[in-house]
Design an enzyme around this catalytic site. Structure first.
Site, PDB file in Angstrom:
ATOM      1  N   CYS A  96      34.824  35.595  32.419  1.00 33.38           N
ATOM      2  CA  CYS A  96      34.019  36.725  31.951  1.00 33.38           C
ATOM      3  C   CYS A  96      33.441  37.568  33.096  1.00 33.38           C
ATOM      4  CB  CYS A  96      32.947  36.222  30.990  1.00 33.38           C
ATOM      5  SG  CYS A  96      32.395  37.527  29.869  1.00 33.38           S
ATOM      6  N   ARG A 131      29.665  45.146  21.430  1.00 28.91           N
ATOM      7  CA  ARG A 131      30.118  44.033  22.259  1.00 28.91           C
ATOM      8  C   ARG A 131      31.252  43.303  21.541  1.00 28.91           C
ATOM      9  NH1 ARG A 131      27.181  42.911  26.542  1.00 28.91           N
ATOM     10  NH2 ARG A 131      28.029  40.805  26.762  1.00 28.91           N
ATOM     11  N   HIS A 193      34.719  31.873  27.337  1.00 26.77           N
ATOM     12  CA  HIS A 193      33.500  31.335  27.917  1.00 26.77           C
ATOM     13  C   HIS A 193      33.285  29.866  27.640  1.00 26.77           C
ATOM     14  CE1 HIS A 193      30.535  33.452  30.054  1.00 26.77           C
ATOM     15  NE2 HIS A 193      30.717  34.571  29.381  1.00 26.77           N
TER      16      HIS A 193
HETATM   17  N1  GLN Z   1      28.146  41.316  31.723  1.00 28.67           N
HETATM   18  C1  GLN Z   1      29.510  41.335  31.307  1.00 28.67           C
HETATM   19  C2  GLN Z   1      29.767  42.060  29.993  1.00 28.67           C
HETATM   20  O1  GLN Z   1      28.908  42.129  29.143  1.00 28.67           O
HETATM   21  C3  GLN Z   1      30.008  39.913  31.232  1.00 28.67           C
HETATM   22  C4  GLN Z   1      29.257  39.103  30.226  1.00 28.67           C
HETATM   23  C5  GLN Z   1      29.542  37.655  30.300  1.00 28.67           C
HETATM   24  O2  GLN Z   1      29.857  37.086  31.338  1.00 28.67           O
HETATM   25  N2  GLN Z   1      29.403  37.034  29.155  1.00 28.67           N
HETATM   26  O3  GLN Z   1      30.836  42.593  29.790  1.00 28.67           O
END
Ligand code: GLN
Length: 247
Positions: A96, A131, A193
């Site tokens: 990520c 998101r 993740h």
């Molecule tokens: N900050 C990054 C995003 O939101 C990665 C997030 C994360 O590692 N979960 O795209």
């Protein structure tokens, strides 16, 4: 022990969302259970050192934009060595936020974070875009069905690089291309993740085998482990989410 691998966990103090650390335990245990040595070092914001010459596997997890920016600045100090590590076939697993910062840049809604440029990829996160969150199932030629969980605002374009897998269910790199992650030499970048490797023992062994062969050209085969429980859980998740996306 005839064989051993040295693993470095990059910035567990800053990037460790959803228990990315479980991946380190999985790498270590699956080596130790086979009588292969596994040493672990941590490179942290305070103790910012990597002995690249004696490192076989580097793991970096994910986190918030703020923490990601701190890590990126620390890693830019090591850009030359980290690039050489990857180019020479070292194993790097990046999840990520860690994945995004290997590219040319990560454009957040508020600022542009310069990436390490190890990969010819880039990531944009546009204000107002939702998101990309949820369970994911992807298909990889060697590791089969890989299951995981994603939560990212950034959309990544991987250009001519090979993806880690084809998306069966979930969003993947950008919700449009139908692909997830990236593979370049022995580098794997992915949005999946948390405990990715415990959930996908075949992927873990694929990574370990590559790393062992790179260090010991005579190394051929990992002895089998009893993965009945892991495989049952993996198949259950595949069935649940892959079927949902058919509806
Ligand atoms: N900050 C990054 C995003 O939101 C990665 C997030 C994360 O590692 N979960 O795209």
């Amino acid at each position: 022990m005839d064989y051993e691998l040295n693993i470095v966990h990059l910035y567990p103090d800053l990037l460790n969302l959803y228990g990315d650390k479980g991946n380190i335990e999985c790498l270590r245990k699956r080596l130790l259970w086979r009588g292969i040595g596994a040493n672990l070092e941590k490179c942290t914001n305070e103790n910012n050192y990597i002995d690249f010459k004696n490192t076989d596997i580097i793991f970096v997890g994910g986190g918030s934009d703020r923490e990601q920016e701190i890590v990126c600045n620390r890693l830019l100090e090591k850009k030359t060595e980290l690039t050489a590590f990857v180019e020479n076939g070292g194993t790097l697993i990046a999840v990520c936020g860690g994945y995004q910062l290997l590219g040319k840049y990560y454009q957040t809604p508020d600022s542009k974070i310069e990436g390490l440029g190890i990969l010819d990829i880039y990531t944009d996160s546009i204000k107002g875009d939702k998101r990309l969150i949820g369970n994911v199932v992807i298909e990889n030629e060697t590791a089969g069905k890989i299951v995981g969980f994603e939560n990212h605002g950034g959309r990544t374009e991987i250009g001519s690089h090979s993806p880690l897998g084809r998306v069966i269910s979930g969003f993947g790199n950008n919700g449009k291309s139908g692909y997830e992650g990236v593979v370049y030499k022995n580098l794997i970048g992915t949005y999946l993740h948390g405990p990715l490797l415990p959930k996908n023992p075949k992927l873990c062994d694929m990574i370990l085998l590559r790393a062992l062969k790179h260090k010991y050209p005579d190394f051929h085969l990992l002895s089998p482990l009893d993965d009945t429980l892991e495989n049952t859980a993996n198949e259950y998740i595949v069935k649940t989410f892959a079927n949902q996306s058919d509806k």
